[in-house]
Design a protein around this motif. Sequence first.
Motif, short mmCIF file in Angstrom:
data_model
loop_
_atom_site.label_atom_id
_atom_site.label_comp_id
_atom_site.label_asym_id
_atom_site.label_seq_id
_atom_site.Cartn_x
_atom_site.Cartn_y
_atom_site.Cartn_z
N TYR A 260 0.85 -1.19 0.00
CA TYR A 260 0.00 0.00 0.00
C TYR A 260 0.88 1.25 0.00
N TYR A 261 0.38 2.28 -0.66
CA TYR A 261 1.11 3.55 -0.72
C TYR A 261 0.10 4.69 -0.55
N THR A 262 0.52 5.75 0.11
CA THR A 262 -0.36 6.90 0.28
C THR A 262 0.46 8.18 0.34
N PHE A 263 -0.18 9.27 -0.08
CA PHE A 263 0.43 10.60 0.03
C PHE A 263 0.10 11.24 1.37
N GLN A 264 -0.72 10.57 2.18
CA GLN A 264 -1.35 11.21 3.32
C GLN A 264 -0.82 10.67 4.66
N ASP A 265 -1.07 11.45 5.70
CA ASP A 265 -0.90 11.00 7.07
C ASP A 265 -2.15 10.20 7.43
N ILE A 266 -1.99 8.92 7.74
CA ILE A 266 -3.18 8.09 8.00
C ILE A 266 -3.28 7.68 9.47
N SER A 267 -2.69 8.47 10.34
CA SER A 267 -2.60 8.10 11.75
C SER A 267 -3.91 8.29 12.50
N VAL A 268 -4.92 7.51 12.13
CA VAL A 268 -6.19 7.49 12.86
C VAL A 268 -6.06 6.45 13.97
N THR A 269 -6.38 6.83 15.20
CA THR A 269 -6.29 5.90 16.32
C THR A 269 -7.68 5.65 16.89
N MET A 270 -7.80 4.55 17.64
CA MET A 270 -9.08 4.29 18.30
C MET A 270 -9.39 5.37 19.32
N ARG A 271 -8.35 5.96 19.91
CA ARG A 271 -8.58 7.07 20.83
C ARG A 271 -9.25 8.23 20.11
N ASP A 272 -8.81 8.53 18.87
CA ASP A 272 -9.45 9.59 18.08
C ASP A 272 -10.93 9.28 17.88
N ILE A 273 -11.21 8.02 17.54
CA ILE A 273 -12.59 7.64 17.20
C ILE A 273 -13.48 7.66 18.44
N ILE A 274 -12.98 7.15 19.56
CA ILE A 274 -13.78 7.14 20.79
C ILE A 274 -14.05 8.58 21.26
N LYS A 275 -13.05 9.42 21.13
CA LYS A 275 -13.25 10.83 21.49
C LYS A 275 -14.35 11.46 20.62
N LEU A 276 -14.32 11.14 19.34
CA LEU A 276 -15.35 11.64 18.42
C LEU A 276 -16.72 11.09 18.81
N TRP A 277 -16.78 9.79 19.08
CA TRP A 277 -18.04 9.13 19.47
C TRP A 277 -18.65 9.81 20.70
N LYS A 278 -17.83 10.13 21.69
CA LYS A 278 -18.31 10.76 22.91
C LYS A 278 -18.85 12.17 22.66
N SER A 279 -18.34 12.82 21.64
CA SER A 279 -18.74 14.20 21.36
C SER A 279 -20.05 14.31 20.58
N ILE A 280 -20.53 13.19 20.03
CA ILE A 280 -21.69 13.20 19.13
C ILE A 280 -22.98 12.96 19.90
N THR A 281 -23.98 13.78 19.64
CA THR A 281 -25.34 13.54 20.11
C THR A 281 -26.12 12.95 18.94
N PRO A 282 -26.37 11.65 18.95
CA PRO A 282 -26.96 11.02 17.76
C PRO A 282 -28.43 11.34 17.58
N VAL A 283 -28.91 11.15 16.37
CA VAL A 283 -30.31 11.39 16.01
C VAL A 283 -30.98 10.05 15.74
N PRO A 284 -32.12 9.76 16.38
CA PRO A 284 -32.80 8.49 16.13
C PRO A 284 -33.29 8.39 14.69
N ASP A 285 -33.28 7.16 14.17
CA ASP A 285 -33.85 6.93 12.83
C ASP A 285 -35.36 7.02 12.90
N VAL A 286 -35.95 7.59 11.86
CA VAL A 286 -37.40 7.79 11.81
C VAL A 286 -38.02 6.66 10.98
N PRO A 287 -38.95 5.88 11.56
CA PRO A 287 -39.62 4.85 10.77
C PRO A 287 -40.33 5.45 9.56
#
Length: 445
Positions: A260-287
């Motif tokens: 694999y090759y990339t031009f980008q910084d791909i340093s996504v960590t689970m800590r980043d994702i969990i921090k994002l998850w905690k910051s989100i107020t989700p919206v319920p799906d509407v039937p």
Amino acid sequence: MIDTVNKDARDHTLASTAWKAIIQDYDIMDEISRKGYYRISAKTIKKYREPRLMAKWDSNENLPAALRDRHLNILPVSRSEYLLSNVDLYEPLPEFITTEPGNLHHIKQLDLESLDCGNITSESNAINAMVATGTLDRFLGNDDRTVETFNGRMGTDAFSFDINRYSGGSLTVHVDRAQMEIDGGFENHKNVIIIEAKNVLNPDFHIRQLYYPYRVWLQRVNKPIRLIFCQYYNMMYRLIEYRFTDPMNYSSIERVSSAYYTFQDISVTMRDIIKLWKSITPVPDVPNSDIPFPQADKMDRIISLMEHMQDNEPMTTADITDYMGLDVRQSNYYASAGRYLDLFERQSHGSTECTLTSEARRILSLDYKKRQLALVSKILSHQVFHDFFSRLFIDKISPVRLRSEATTYLEQRNICNHTTSGRRASTVLGWLKWIGTLPEFTENQ
């Protein structure tokens, strides 16, 4: 909208309907059982439908039901004739993301005005950037400059080969002046290199796309030939080298190496994702929403379609079907899933034409890490995914249990009925698994 989509779906089934009629009218299955194959002319196919709409299937997944259900494949053997047989023409591809340590490499971008390495939207641009940055030479282990020397559509020479049959044994096939297309042909002081490039993710690829060019150039050059399958997706290259252990055997293909090759910084960590998850107020799906709960398990395909659409919008249902290599029903699921995530929108009520939303364009303009986190945010902003992210990654329940719990969750909240809840729970699991690959890929490098 439903009537128009169904009309497109009916139109797409014409290939399967036409093949079913051809198979019956010409007693093809009986001849295949006796001889092992049936040769059919383009002229005969045209009596039922245009050959270009009947004979080119880049993935086994896209085969018309009339062929797939009978374990039949079609192979061009001349400019005007095809061979039908129960032969295996496709090579499975591993999942795009791998956790193999040390298999990801960073590419330094070049300061070029005519080639934006951070915004590659076509297969030809992907090849141009790969060559210009030295990525191809790096993968080949070449210390000399590799240059492009041939590409495009051309005819084959005459040659024969053996190919495995699904029923066991092999079949000998004769080809003479069949049409082929080469995405990129290169040469350096050691090798001739043939590249097949894709910017769509399929579970397999048509071996012919490498084998026919290989056999043609095997007769024209003395240098060893190296065969590269290139995928560019989500700001990342995957290069896979293949070889044929027996040049006269189509089915002798084997994988040599991949990277694999990339031009980008791909340093996504689970800590980043969990921090994002905690910051989100989700919206319920509407039937009974105008946009149904998604039934499209592979987030990779939505991203691939989003990337493709930025240079090809608007895209109709038929355009999306052609690009994704799926049937209309599946393609429409992915278009609908993109709408669910606020990435795609219909041009007008009842239209089958999709365009990118302003939010999708914003996400596409971001670098790799910000783009992935933005997509994760789009997923986790929905209550179902937010809740089950916790179950999978915090509570550590098994995928089997998650799917079962998600099925019940969707039914109890009337988001979908008992008939479809299991399939849509698979999408919940599939998208959450995609989120899980982001830190896995980074942390194993």
